[in-house]
Enzyme design. Structure first.
Site, mmCIF file in Angstrom:
data_model
loop_
_atom_site.group_PDB
_atom_site.id
_atom_site.type_symbol
_atom_site.label_atom_id
_atom_site.label_comp_id
_atom_site.label_asym_id
_atom_site.label_seq_id
_atom_site.Cartn_x
_atom_site.Cartn_y
_atom_site.Cartn_z
ATOM 1 N N LYS A 173 -4.249 -5.997 -7.507
ATOM 2 C CA LYS A 173 -3.668 -5.442 -6.274
ATOM 3 C C LYS A 173 -4.313 -6.078 -5.045
ATOM 4 O O LYS A 173 -5.525 -6.043 -4.886
ATOM 5 C CB LYS A 173 -3.898 -3.928 -6.242
ATOM 6 C CG LYS A 173 -3.630 -3.262 -4.879
ATOM 7 C CD LYS A 173 -3.870 -1.741 -4.918
ATOM 8 C CE LYS A 173 -3.749 -1.120 -3.525
ATOM 9 N NZ LYS A 173 -4.012 0.340 -3.510
ATOM 10 N N ASP B 133 -4.406 -1.294 4.067
ATOM 11 C CA ASP B 133 -3.638 -0.110 3.680
ATOM 12 C C ASP B 133 -3.779 0.997 4.725
ATOM 13 O O ASP B 133 -4.769 1.725 4.746
ATOM 14 C CB ASP B 133 -4.130 0.391 2.306
ATOM 15 C CG ASP B 133 -3.320 1.588 1.801
ATOM 16 O OD1 ASP B 133 -2.278 1.907 2.410
ATOM 17 O OD2 ASP B 133 -3.734 2.190 0.783
ATOM 18 N N LYS C 142 -2.744 7.319 6.786
ATOM 19 C CA LYS C 142 -4.085 7.825 6.458
ATOM 20 C C LYS C 142 -4.759 8.354 7.714
ATOM 21 O O LYS C 142 -4.446 7.917 8.824
ATOM 22 C CB LYS C 142 -4.947 6.669 5.909
ATOM 23 C CG LYS C 142 -4.599 6.228 4.506
ATOM 24 C CD LYS C 142 -5.538 5.113 4.061
ATOM 25 C CE LYS C 142 -5.196 4.621 2.670
ATOM 26 N NZ LYS C 142 -5.382 5.611 1.608
ATOM 27 N N ASP D 228 -8.768 -3.018 0.260
ATOM 28 C CA ASP D 228 -7.711 -2.660 -0.690
ATOM 29 C C ASP D 228 -7.107 -3.892 -1.379
ATOM 30 O O ASP D 228 -6.183 -3.781 -2.175
ATOM 31 C CB ASP D 228 -6.626 -1.859 0.035
ATOM 32 C CG ASP D 228 -5.988 -0.817 -0.878
ATOM 33 O OD1 ASP D 228 -6.593 -0.475 -1.908
ATOM 34 O OD2 ASP D 228 -4.870 -0.364 -0.556
ATOM 35 N N ASP E 284 1.705 6.068 0.771
ATOM 36 C CA ASP E 284 0.312 5.652 0.600
ATOM 37 C C ASP E 284 -0.022 5.352 -0.868
ATOM 38 O O ASP E 284 -1.058 4.787 -1.165
ATOM 39 C CB ASP E 284 -0.613 6.740 1.158
ATOM 40 C CG ASP E 284 -2.033 6.243 1.379
ATOM 41 O OD1 ASP E 284 -2.241 5.016 1.341
ATOM 42 O OD2 ASP E 284 -2.922 7.092 1.591
ATOM 43 N N GLU F 103 0.967 3.029 -2.643
ATOM 44 C CA GLU F 103 1.682 1.751 -2.627
ATOM 45 C C GLU F 103 1.184 0.776 -3.691
ATOM 46 O O GLU F 103 1.926 -0.105 -4.118
ATOM 47 C CB GLU F 103 1.572 1.105 -1.234
ATOM 48 C CG GLU F 103 0.282 0.305 -0.959
ATOM 49 C CD GLU F 103 -0.993 1.134 -1.001
ATOM 50 O OE1 GLU F 103 -0.903 2.367 -0.865
ATOM 51 O OE2 GLU F 103 -2.074 0.557 -1.197
ATOM 52 N N ARG G 116 0.495 1.142 -6.843
ATOM 53 C CA ARG G 116 1.248 1.214 -8.104
ATOM 54 C C ARG G 116 2.647 0.619 -7.952
ATOM 55 O O ARG G 116 3.203 0.085 -8.916
ATOM 56 C CB ARG G 116 1.300 2.670 -8.592
ATOM 57 C CG ARG G 116 1.972 3.610 -7.647
ATOM 58 C CD ARG G 116 1.601 5.075 -7.879
ATOM 59 N NE ARG G 116 0.245 5.381 -7.437
ATOM 60 C CZ ARG G 116 -0.333 6.574 -7.554
ATOM 61 N NH1 ARG G 116 0.302 7.575 -8.110
ATOM 62 N NH2 ARG G 116 -1.563 6.768 -7.134
HETATM 63 N N1 BES Z 1 -5.918 2.246 -1.454
HETATM 64 C C1 BES Z 1 -5.794 3.610 -1.740
HETATM 65 C C2 BES Z 1 -6.857 4.129 -2.692
HETATM 66 C C3 BES Z 1 -8.278 4.090 -2.182
HETATM 67 C C4 BES Z 1 -8.841 5.212 -1.644
HETATM 68 C C5 BES Z 1 -9.030 2.958 -2.316
HETATM 69 C C6 BES Z 1 -10.147 5.186 -1.203
HETATM 70 C C7 BES Z 1 -10.330 2.938 -1.880
HETATM 71 C C8 BES Z 1 -10.887 4.057 -1.339
HETATM 72 C C9 BES Z 1 -4.448 3.902 -2.375
HETATM 73 O O1 BES Z 1 -3.407 3.082 -1.977
HETATM 74 C C10 BES Z 1 -4.089 5.295 -1.971
HETATM 75 O O2 BES Z 1 -3.952 5.528 -0.813
HETATM 76 N N2 BES Z 1 -3.991 6.177 -2.947
HETATM 77 C C11 BES Z 1 -3.699 7.534 -2.703
HETATM 78 C C12 BES Z 1 -2.721 7.989 -3.747
HETATM 79 C C13 BES Z 1 -2.132 9.328 -3.477
HETATM 80 C C14 BES Z 1 -1.231 9.280 -2.274
HETATM 81 C C15 BES Z 1 -1.372 9.758 -4.696
HETATM 82 C C16 BES Z 1 -4.980 8.337 -2.776
HETATM 83 O O3 BES Z 1 -5.816 8.040 -3.603
HETATM 84 O O4 BES Z 1 -5.157 9.237 -1.967
HETATM 85 ZN ZN ZN Z 2 -3.988 1.144 -1.380
HETATM 86 ZN ZN ZN Z 3 -2.498 3.718 -0.153
#
Ligand code: BES
Ligand code: ZN
Ligand code: ZN
Length: 491
Positions: free
Chosen positions: A262, A267, A274, A285, A344, A346, A348
């Site tokens: 990825k 992000d 966020k 990210d 968010d 994204e 996956r």
């Molecule tokens: N890039 C983030 C995950 C992340 C969080 C990486 C903290 C590094 C540190 C990912 O794209 C994301 O935002 N995931 C969400 C998923 C949720 C919306 C189901 C998350 O983990 O909050």
């Molecule tokens: Zn992300």
């Molecule tokens: Zn995200």
């Protein structure tokens, strides 16, 4: 820093400092420790007597008067219990030594080998440890830069085969330089490391190390039906790129391992934006993608006997007039439709199309890695990478490669029951599964697109960024999983 192999006795090595590990409960009554003690006027005996040197891991004692030893300083490092010693401790000790000595303006040091661990493996670990430890993210400082530089580390053996030592050093150097390359590009801010810039950098690597490269632009992605990846990209003014690197062994192979990483170069969360607090860190990210490029770079040099492809979906995740909305439905390359509940989630989405493309390119085994979920830090903190997948043998191999590399990996379950959480009322699947088991539902989503190809997924969101300076590691990107994947693929 250059790493040199030497066959001199430790007390004859001309350098600024000699580094010696001392075990818990050890007394200088025989071997190298005895000789050091004799040559340096009983300093070890006296440090042990006063309790200043106990050998506990993390301990360090720095000495100036080295008597009959050519090195001008002595750094004694706690090596912990003798039975606990392994190459991971050697790697850490070499790292601690390099960082400690740099702060003392040392330019050259010798790292004394005292263990019975295999010569090439310990040389590799020591080389990795020191080179990784000296990485520092101060490219953008224009003042107060780190001015001290270590020029040489010497690894010496008087008994073993010097060729074996050199082999270990070379392998360690290749892997550490690859990791530091990944850390460098992860550190670059979102305004610099855009998808196009990442593609350009990867082209440079491909040219330098002799890898085949193909960078797909959005037109080609559209032709391939990559609606999930394009849906994420559409909110950004920066065009997405799907970067594909290829390594082929000299004598051919029926097997093709795909590493899929990825690379969300920034992000924001998109429309499901966020919180501002800490958002700046979302430049990392793209750690999975950077790691994939680094692994391919090392593979090009180590030349395993299997085909390897690196697939890196690179995009920003931005809110904008053209951004995708919560509730949008996109069609992925496999034909499966996805309801985007949360923009968010994204990672996956872009991985769905990337793993499908890896299959199209003939992957017989897939490993993807991604900073996919915040939930993985809740489950495993910053200690373990999570692994989930469909092929237990492949997962076991990855965990074992991690153990060998000093990178801890813990398997989480991926039972069919979790599929319930990502069922959509309106499409084939939705991109979030609620608060429960976030890391698992994230992985499950990707599973839907790998179909029957053996696959494992590494969630590195908790481990890709080091929050504070450590004796052996600087703050910032860790380069996690570069070592594991290189060792996995190159044996
Ligand atoms: N890039 C983030 C995950 C992340 C969080 C990486 C903290 C590094 C540190 C990912 O794209 C994301 O935002 N995931 C969400 C998923 C949720 C919306 C189901 C998350 O983990 O909050
Ligand atoms: Zn992300
Ligand atoms: Zn995200």
């Amino acid at each position: 820093m250059e790493v040199k192999a030497d066959s001199k006795k430790f007390y004859e090595i001309e350098c600024d400092a000699l580094v010696v590990g001392v075990h818990e409960g050890e007394r200088p009554v025989q071997g190298a420790l005895f000789e050091i003690d004799q040559r340096a006027g009983g300093i070890i005996t006296s440090l042990i007597e006063t309790g200043e040197l106990t050998g506990k891991s993390g301990e360090s004692v720095y000495i100036h008067n080295t008597g009959e030893i050519k090195a001008r300083r002595l750094l004694l490092l706690g090596a912990g219990k003798p039975d606990d010693l392994n190459i991971n401790i050697v790697r850490k000790m070499a790292g601690t030594a390099a960082r400690t000595l740099r702060s003392k303006k040392v330019r050259s040091f010798a790292f004394l080998r005292r263990s019975q661990l295999s010569l090439d493996e310990s040389a590799q670990a020591a080389t990795e440890g020191a080179l990784l430890a000296l990485f520092d993210p101060d490219k953008y400082h224009t003042s107060d830069k780190t001015e001290n530089h270590i020029e040489t580390m010497i690894l010496a053996t008087t008994e073993g085969d010097i060729q074996e030592l050199k082999y270990g050093i070379e392998r360690g150097r290749i892997i550490a330089e690859a990791s530091n390359f990944a850390r460098d590009i992860i550190n670059e801010p979102g305004n610099v490391m855009t998808p196009s810039e990442l593609a350009r950098k990867t082209e440079e690597i491909a040219r330098e190390f002799g890898l085949e490269i193909d960078v797909l632009d959005e037109t080609r992605m559209k032709e391939l039906g990559m609606g999930a990846l394009l849906g994420v990209a559409q909110g950004s003014a920066e065009p997405a790129k799907l970067i594909v690197l290829r390594y082929a062994p000299k004598f051919g192979s029926n097997e093709t391992i795909a590493v899929v990483g990825k690379a969300v170069t920034f992000d924001t969360g998109g429309i499901s934006i966020k919180p501002a607090d800490g958002m700046e860190k979302m430049k990392y990210d793209m750690a999975g993608g950077a790691t994939t490029i680094a692994v391919m770079r090392a593979i090009a040099q180590l030349k395993p006997s299997v085909n390897v492809i690196g697939v890196i979906p690179a995009t920003e995740n931005m809110p904008g007039g053209r951004a995708q909305r919560p509730g949008d439905i996109v069609r992925s390359m496999t034909g499966k439709t996805i309801e985007v509940i949360n923009t968010d989630a994204e990672g996956r989405l872009i991985l769905a199309d990337a793993v499908a493309y890896a299959r199209k390119l003939g992957a017989t085994k897939i490993v993807d890695l991604a900073t996919l979920t915040g939930a993985v830090s809740i489950a495993l903190g910053d200690v373990y990478v999570a692994v989930l997948g469909t092929d237990q043998a492949w997962i076991d191999e990855i965990i074992a490669a991690g153990r060998k590399s000093g990178e801890k990996i813990w398997q989480l379950p991926l039972d069919k029951e979790y599929r319930e959480q990502i069922k959509s009322e309106i499409a084939d699947i939705k991109n979030v599964g609620g608060r429960k088991a976030g890391t698992i539902t994230g992985a499950y989503f990707i599973r839907e697109f790998v179909e029957d190809t053996p696959w494992a997924h590494l969630d590195i969101a908790g481990t890709a960024w080091n929050e504070s300076n450590k004796p052996h590691l600087s703050i910032g990107p860790t380069g996690i999983c570069v070592r594991t994947l290189v060792n996995l693929i190159c044996g």
